[in-house]
Design a protein around this motif. Structure first.
Motif, PDB file in Angstrom:
ATOM      1  N   UNK A 479       1.122  -2.013 -13.010  1.00  0.00           N
ATOM      2  CA  UNK A 479      -0.321  -1.954 -13.211  1.00  0.00           C
ATOM      3  C   UNK A 479      -0.835  -0.572 -12.843  1.00  0.00           C
ATOM      4  N   UNK A 480      -1.515   0.086 -13.764  1.00  0.00           N
ATOM      5  CA  UNK A 480      -1.954   1.455 -13.558  1.00  0.00           C
ATOM      6  C   UNK A 480      -2.999   1.544 -12.458  1.00  0.00           C
ATOM      7  N   UNK A 481      -3.902   0.561 -12.373  1.00  0.00           N
ATOM      8  CA  UNK A 481      -4.965   0.614 -11.380  1.00  0.00           C
ATOM      9  C   UNK A 481      -4.406   0.405  -9.975  1.00  0.00           C
ATOM     10  N   UNK A 482      -3.417  -0.488  -9.840  1.00  0.00           N
ATOM     11  CA  UNK A 482      -2.797  -0.707  -8.529  1.00  0.00           C
ATOM     12  C   UNK A 482      -2.069   0.541  -8.063  1.00  0.00           C
ATOM     13  N   UNK A 483      -1.402   1.232  -8.975  1.00  0.00           N
ATOM     14  CA  UNK A 483      -0.723   2.467  -8.605  1.00  0.00           C
ATOM     15  C   UNK A 483      -1.718   3.521  -8.138  1.00  0.00           C
ATOM     16  N   UNK A 484      -2.864   3.573  -8.778  1.00  0.00           N
ATOM     17  CA  UNK A 484      -3.873   4.554  -8.370  1.00  0.00           C
ATOM     18  C   UNK A 484      -4.402   4.229  -6.975  1.00  0.00           C
ATOM     19  N   UNK A 485      -4.675   2.962  -6.698  1.00  0.00           N
ATOM     20  CA  UNK A 485      -5.174   2.585  -5.376  1.00  0.00           C
ATOM     21  C   UNK A 485      -4.137   2.909  -4.294  1.00  0.00           C
ATOM     22  N   UNK A 486      -2.870   2.624  -4.558  1.00  0.00           N
ATOM     23  CA  UNK A 486      -1.838   2.946  -3.562  1.00  0.00           C
ATOM     24  C   UNK A 486      -1.733   4.448  -3.361  1.00  0.00           C
ATOM     25  N   UNK A 487      -1.842   5.205  -4.446  1.00  0.00           N
ATOM     26  CA  UNK A 487      -1.797   6.664  -4.319  1.00  0.00           C
ATOM     27  C   UNK A 487      -2.953   7.167  -3.452  1.00  0.00           C
ATOM     28  N   UNK A 488      -4.148   6.612  -3.650  1.00  0.00           N
ATOM     29  CA  UNK A 488      -5.300   7.032  -2.857  1.00  0.00           C
ATOM     30  C   UNK A 488      -5.129   6.644  -1.386  1.00  0.00           C
ATOM     31  N   UNK A 489      -4.615   5.450  -1.122  1.00  0.00           N
ATOM     32  CA  UNK A 489      -4.427   5.016   0.264  1.00  0.00           C
ATOM     33  C   UNK A 489      -3.408   5.890   0.979  1.00  0.00           C
ATOM     34  N   UNK A 490      -2.320   6.213   0.295  1.00  0.00           N
ATOM     35  CA  UNK A 490      -1.281   7.043   0.918  1.00  0.00           C
ATOM     36  C   UNK A 490      -1.762   8.480   1.070  1.00  0.00           C
ATOM     37  N   UNK A 491      -2.465   8.977   0.060  1.00  0.00           N
ATOM     38  CA  UNK A 491      -2.927  10.370   0.103  1.00  0.00           C
ATOM     39  C   UNK A 491      -3.925  10.603   1.236  1.00  0.00           C
ATOM     40  N   UNK A 492      -4.816   9.640   1.440  1.00  0.00           N
ATOM     41  CA  UNK A 492      -5.840   9.784   2.471  1.00  0.00           C
ATOM     42  C   UNK A 492      -5.439   9.126   3.792  1.00  0.00           C
ATOM     43  N   UNK A 493      -4.285   8.476   3.826  1.00  0.00           N
ATOM     44  CA  UNK A 493      -3.853   7.837   5.061  1.00  0.00           C
ATOM     45  C   UNK A 493      -4.700   6.642   5.451  1.00  0.00           C
ATOM     46  N   UNK A 494      -5.142   5.867   4.489  1.00  0.00           N
ATOM     47  CA  UNK A 494      -5.971   4.691   4.740  1.00  0.00           C
ATOM     48  C   UNK A 494      -5.094   3.449   4.617  1.00  0.00           C
ATOM     49  N   UNK A 495      -4.787   2.838   5.749  1.00  0.00           N
ATOM     50  CA  UNK A 495      -3.948   1.652   5.730  1.00  0.00           C
ATOM     51  C   UNK A 495      -2.490   1.931   5.494  1.00  0.00           C
ATOM     52  N   UNK A 496      -2.137   3.160   5.251  1.00  0.00           N
ATOM     53  CA  UNK A 496      -0.744   3.578   5.015  1.00  0.00           C
ATOM     54  C   UNK A 496      -0.534   4.931   5.681  1.00  0.00           C
ATOM     55  N   UNK A 497       0.715   5.223   6.002  1.00  0.00           N
ATOM     56  CA  UNK A 497       1.045   6.544   6.515  1.00  0.00           C
ATOM     57  C   UNK A 497       0.951   7.566   5.385  1.00  0.00           C
ATOM     58  N   UNK A 498       0.484   8.755   5.715  1.00  0.00           N
ATOM     59  CA  UNK A 498       0.366   9.807   4.720  1.00  0.00           C
ATOM     60  C   UNK A 498       1.759  10.335   4.382  1.00  0.00           C
ATOM     61  N   UNK A 499       2.158  10.143   3.133  1.00  0.00           N
ATOM     62  CA  UNK A 499       3.456  10.610   2.645  1.00  0.00           C
ATOM     63  C   UNK A 499       3.219  11.326   1.331  1.00  0.00           C
ATOM     64  N   UNK A 500       3.406  12.615   1.321  1.00  0.00           N
ATOM     65  CA  UNK A 500       3.077  13.417   0.140  1.00  0.00           C
ATOM     66  C   UNK A 500       3.926  13.021  -1.059  1.00  0.00           C
ATOM     67  N   UNK A 501       5.225  12.842  -0.845  1.00  0.00           N
ATOM     68  CA  UNK A 501       6.122  12.557  -1.971  1.00  0.00           C
ATOM     69  C   UNK A 501       5.756  11.242  -2.645  1.00  0.00           C
ATOM     70  N   UNK A 502       5.444  10.219  -1.844  1.00  0.00           N
ATOM     71  CA  UNK A 502       5.114   8.921  -2.429  1.00  0.00           C
ATOM     72  C   UNK A 502       3.760   8.970  -3.130  1.00  0.00           C
ATOM     73  N   UNK A 503       2.790   9.633  -2.530  1.00  0.00           N
ATOM     74  CA  UNK A 503       1.480   9.749  -3.182  1.00  0.00           C
ATOM     75  C   UNK A 503       1.600  10.508  -4.496  1.00  0.00           C
ATOM     76  N   UNK A 504       2.371  11.595  -4.494  1.00  0.00           N
ATOM     77  CA  UNK A 504       2.555  12.369  -5.717  1.00  0.00           C
ATOM     78  C   UNK A 504       3.222  11.517  -6.797  1.00  0.00           C
ATOM     79  N   UNK A 505       4.193  10.689  -6.414  1.00  0.00           N
ATOM     80  CA  UNK A 505       4.888   9.841  -7.388  1.00  0.00           C
ATOM     81  C   UNK A 505       3.916   8.864  -8.037  1.00  0.00           C
ATOM     82  N   UNK A 506       3.039   8.248  -7.245  1.00  0.00           N
ATOM     83  CA  UNK A 506       2.068   7.312  -7.813  1.00  0.00           C
ATOM     84  C   UNK A 506       1.056   8.040  -8.690  1.00  0.00           C
ATOM     85  N   UNK A 507       0.568   9.197  -8.250  1.00  0.00           N
ATOM     86  CA  UNK A 507      -0.363   9.964  -9.071  1.00  0.00           C
ATOM     87  C   UNK A 507       0.286  10.352 -10.408  1.00  0.00           C
TER      88      UNK A 507
END
Length: 840
Positions: A479-507
């Protein structure tokens, strides 16, 4: 008569040459695609905040308008090659027709045949040139597009196209800057020399101006380290820009978002992979079991639809429902047709609900209510989104309520959306949440996203954890929208640890999924199916520069000169030679490398082949061995393992070692059973070479048997293993499946066979221990008797008396030497003792 025949043949020859020289221009069924490429008022890319917006009020804009009028006079043919397979006999007839000699007498093909333009095309080009002389940016851009893409049968001239793009880029136009960067990155048509630094410079200019494709290109270069050091932060920054635009575009659609048909695919999948069916990683091993990995998944879609339609006409509601889904969702090679989909869904619902009163039939067919509720959910979704019908929330609610009768997940989601946003009914968030939860329990991804969004808005730590779990559940369905939400959470460190590689992969995934917005996949696929391989190559090249792994492989695959290692005679090879644009092995190696960086295993093996044979570069055997080793160790490519075995066998790039070569050949067979024939033949030849090397005392390490592991057991371990019950040591286990009937069961109904086996083992062990104890006791008793007899003899000798002859004592004889409990070997009593005699 003969003269008339010769004249007719010459006339036919002229017609054939004229038709062969005519260039085919592509267009879709409803709209000329070349118009989209040449329309100066419609940007093909999303550019937000571009200060260099084109305006129709520049000098010479009247000439541009007249030129577009002339171009519209050009009639371009609309045709599409069928994807339906010809079958065995059809294929044989096709090959037979190709093998027949043609009666056409013609000169050898010219690589640079002169192309002459005339008619409306010539008049339009003249008008554009006059407007460009007045520095009209629209005219300059249109001339560049004509020379680059070859629209309206205009001959391609990459040097001229580059000059126009470069001139327009100096004015600050982001689209022209993007094209200049593309040409510097690829060196197309030898218009300019490849220069990755200049390519990055122009792409950065265009990306900073908001050009979407340049943003993706800069992100891909920072991700893979192309012309710039790797930087996850920079790649994530640019991918986030594109992902934000993609989500804004996706959410601008009807409830549920834009409908996206994924066009991205690998051309090599049509033949089973880069190395063919079964030999490629993409079609062997676990990948052979994946849906969508076979060679003709999309080729026979016409046959599937024809069969389902025949079954639907016979009253098969499952076939009608599946046809509705096919037409509603669409796929590569099958355009969406929501009107036809609604008809098939309505056919299913009419079998269950009466048209008069809407009540269910008395005796429905088995499972009809299930499929009817799902069809009702799709029809309600169409009315909710306004697909093929006018948007009507009241009718949508009626269909959703029908689907709700039997728990349809899509109907529950639809009612949840209507309650959440107040579509035709008052807003009721709590009721919407109940519908979403009921749908999410059936693993409906859109409901997962809706619930995740509701919990994310709360912002508490517990709600963030729940939102994360819902988004991860939806990501399983891509789901494209779920991937975007996970990317935003990881990128901003909201509810998830900030991990650049994982956020970049979702984006990156979000950006690449918005294909209609950011890529040229649809145009490339259409051009390839229509046989315009040069245009398809250019469109795939654009997508490849944006970082699409599949496009990178497609570009390399089209440029690959080694698709077949089997040389054929000229009279059998009826394929026309590749155009010069597709003869660039150095560029092929570049894109094999970029695809391999993104974990494409077949591309990594191809890299090794290029370095091994010196294709597109100088031969580098060490790099070839590294590529094969990387593809074999971590991803278990049978082709790479086989190549390593060959290199060890022949001492090419690696030490010649027959034993290691055999080991790699064996591993190749273990990895892919379809490699049985080549591995078997190679092992046969290898054993002959190894035997000769051993016979002649050669210096190469010959094949030797692998040492079998042996373990030295202690006495206690040996006794334990001897007494331990081992079911694998008994031959009756081989016949266990043949005598499984008549099993005795106890009062609890459980079979007693296993308990009986345990009892038998215990009894057998007790008997063996008893026998061993009895033997030891007898030996001890015999030794005591012999010791008592010797003591009596010694006592009698001291007293000088004759020892009495008692029970069990032998007559007097000379004293035997003291040799312990047993007579020494070679003595007079050893034979009798060994024979089992006790005394005389």
């Amino acid at each position: 008569m003969r003269r008339w025949l010769v004249s007719a043949l010459l006339l036919l020859q002229v017609v054939a040459l004229a038709s062969a020289a005519e260039q085919q221009v592509l267009e879709t069924d409803t709209e000329d695609t070349t118009t989209a490429n040449l329309n100066p008022t419609a940007e093909t890319d999303v550019v937000q905040g571009d200060p260099h917006t084109w305006t129709p009020y520049q000098n010479g804009w009247e000439l541009v308008h007249e030129a577009m009028t002339e171009f519209r006079k050009i009639k371009t043919p609309t045709y599409r090659k069928t994807r339906k397979q010809l079958g065995l006999f059809g294929a044989l007839l096709q090959y037979a027709a190709k093998a027949l000699p043609s009666l056409r007498a013609s000169a050898p093909p010219q690589e640079h045949a002169p192309s002459v333009i005339s008619g409306p095309l010539l008049q339009g080009v003249k008008l554009l040139q006059q407007s460009a002389d007045q520095n009209n940016t629209d005219a300059i851009y249109l001339l560049a597009q004509l020379n680059f893409f070859g629209n309206y049968s205009h001959p391609r001239n990459f040097k001229t196209a580059f000059d126009h793009y470069y001139r327009l880029a100096s004015y600050g136009n982001s689209s022209a800057q993007y094209m200049v960067g593309l040409m510097y990155a690829t060196g197309l048509g030898d218009a300019v020399e490849r220069d990755q630094a200049k390519a990055l410079l122009y792409h950065t200019f265009a990306a900073n101006a908001g050009h979407t494709r340049s943003e993706m290109t800069v992100a891909a270069r920072h991700m893979s380290g192309i012309g710039v050091p790797k930087s996850c932060e920079m790649a994530s920054k640019y991918y986030k820009r594109v992902a934000d635009k993609a989500m804004a575009w996706f959410r601008s659609g009807p409830p549920g978002g834009m409908a996206i048909i994924q066009e991205a695919h690998r051309l090599s999948d049509e033949v089973g992979g880069v190395y063919g069916q079964g030999a490629s990683v993409a079609s062997s091993g676990i990948n052979a079991l994946k849906a969508g990995g076979s060679a003709h998944d999309y080729a026979a879609i016409d046959d599937v639809i024809e069969y389902l339609d025949l079954m639907a006409q016979k009253g098969d509601f499952k076939a009608s429902f599946n046809l509705g889904r096919l037409y509603y969702e669409g796929q590569r090679g099958l355009d969406r047709n929501v009107e036809l989909a609604r008809r098939y869904f309505a056919a299913v619902t009419n079998m269950y609900w009466r048209a008069k009163d809407g009540r269910a039939v008395d005796q429905p067919k088995p499972q009809l209510e299930k499929y009817a509720s799902k069809a009702a959910g799709y029809i309600g979704r169409m009315w909710l989104r306004g697909e093929g019908v006018r948007q009507d929330f009241k009718i949508a609610r009626g269909w959703f309520e029908r689907g709700l009768q039997h728990g349809d997940a899509q109907s529950q989601w639809g009612l949840g959306m209507m309650n959440l946003h107040g579509l035709g009914i008052p807003k009721n968030v709590s009721k919407a949440t109940e519908y979403f939860k009921a749908s999410a329990d059936q693993d409906f991804s859109l409901s997962h996203v809706a619930l995740g969004t509701l919990h994310l808005d709360q912002g508490t730590p517990d709600d963030l954890k729940i939102a994360n779990s819902y988004f991860e559940a939806a990501v399983r369905w891509a789901n494209i929208e779920a991937q975007y939400y996970l990317a935003e959470m990881i990128h901003h460190g909201v509810g998830r640890d900030k991990t650049c590689a994982m956020a970049m992969s979702f984006y990156k995934n979000v950006a690449e999924k918005a294909e209609p917005l950011v890529s040229s996949w649809a145009e490339a696929n259409q051009a390839y199916e229509d046989g315009d391989y040069e245009l398809a190559f250019l469109d795939y090249l654009i997508a490849a520069e944006q970082g699409y792994d599949k496009a990178q492989e497609n570009v390399a695959f089209m440029l690959d000169p080694t698709q077949s290692r089997l040389p054929l005679p000229s009279w059998l090879n009826r394929q026309p030679p590749k155009p010069k644009l597709l003869q660039n092995p150095a560029l092929a190696l570049i894109y094999w490398t970029r695809s391999a960086i993104q974990s494409n295993i077949d591309s990594m093996v191809k890299m090794g082949d290029y370095y091994l044979y010196g294709i597109g570069t100088e031969a580098a055997l060490d790099k070839a061995a590294q590529c094969y080793t990387g593809a074999s160790e971590y991803f278990q490519s049978a082709q790479a393992l086989y190549n390593l075995g060959w290199m060890h066998e022949n001492g090419v790039g690696l030490n010649q070692d027959f034993h290691l070569a055999k080991r790699y050949y064996d591993q190749a067979l273990e990895t892919n059973e379809e490699a049985y024939l080549p591995v078997t033949l190679s092992l046969l030849k290898l054993r002959v070479r190894s035997a000769w090397n051993t016979f002649t005392h050669g210096r190469v390490n010959s094949i030797r048997d692998e040492p079998s592991p042996k373990k030295d057991w202690s006495l206690s371990e040996w006794i334990t293993n001897f007494l331990q019950e081992d079911d694998n040591m008994y031959y009756e286990d081989a016949y266990e499946d043949l005598y499984d009937d008549g099993t005795i069961a106890g009062s609890d109904g459980e079979p007693l066979g296993e308990n009986f086996d345990d009892i038998d083992g215990v009894i057998e062990s007790v008997i063996i221990l008893g026998l061993v104890a009895a033997i030891l006791l007898l030996m001890y008793y015999r030794a005591r008797r012999q010791q008592a007899h010797r003591q009596a003899e010694e006592e009698a000798a001291r007293r000088g008396e004759q020892p009495p002859v008692g029970v069990g004592l032998a007559p007097q004889r000379p004293p035997a030497p003291q040799g312990g409990l047993f007579p020494p070997p070679g003595g007079p009593d050893f034979g009798m003792w060994a024979g089992g005699a006790v005394g005389h």
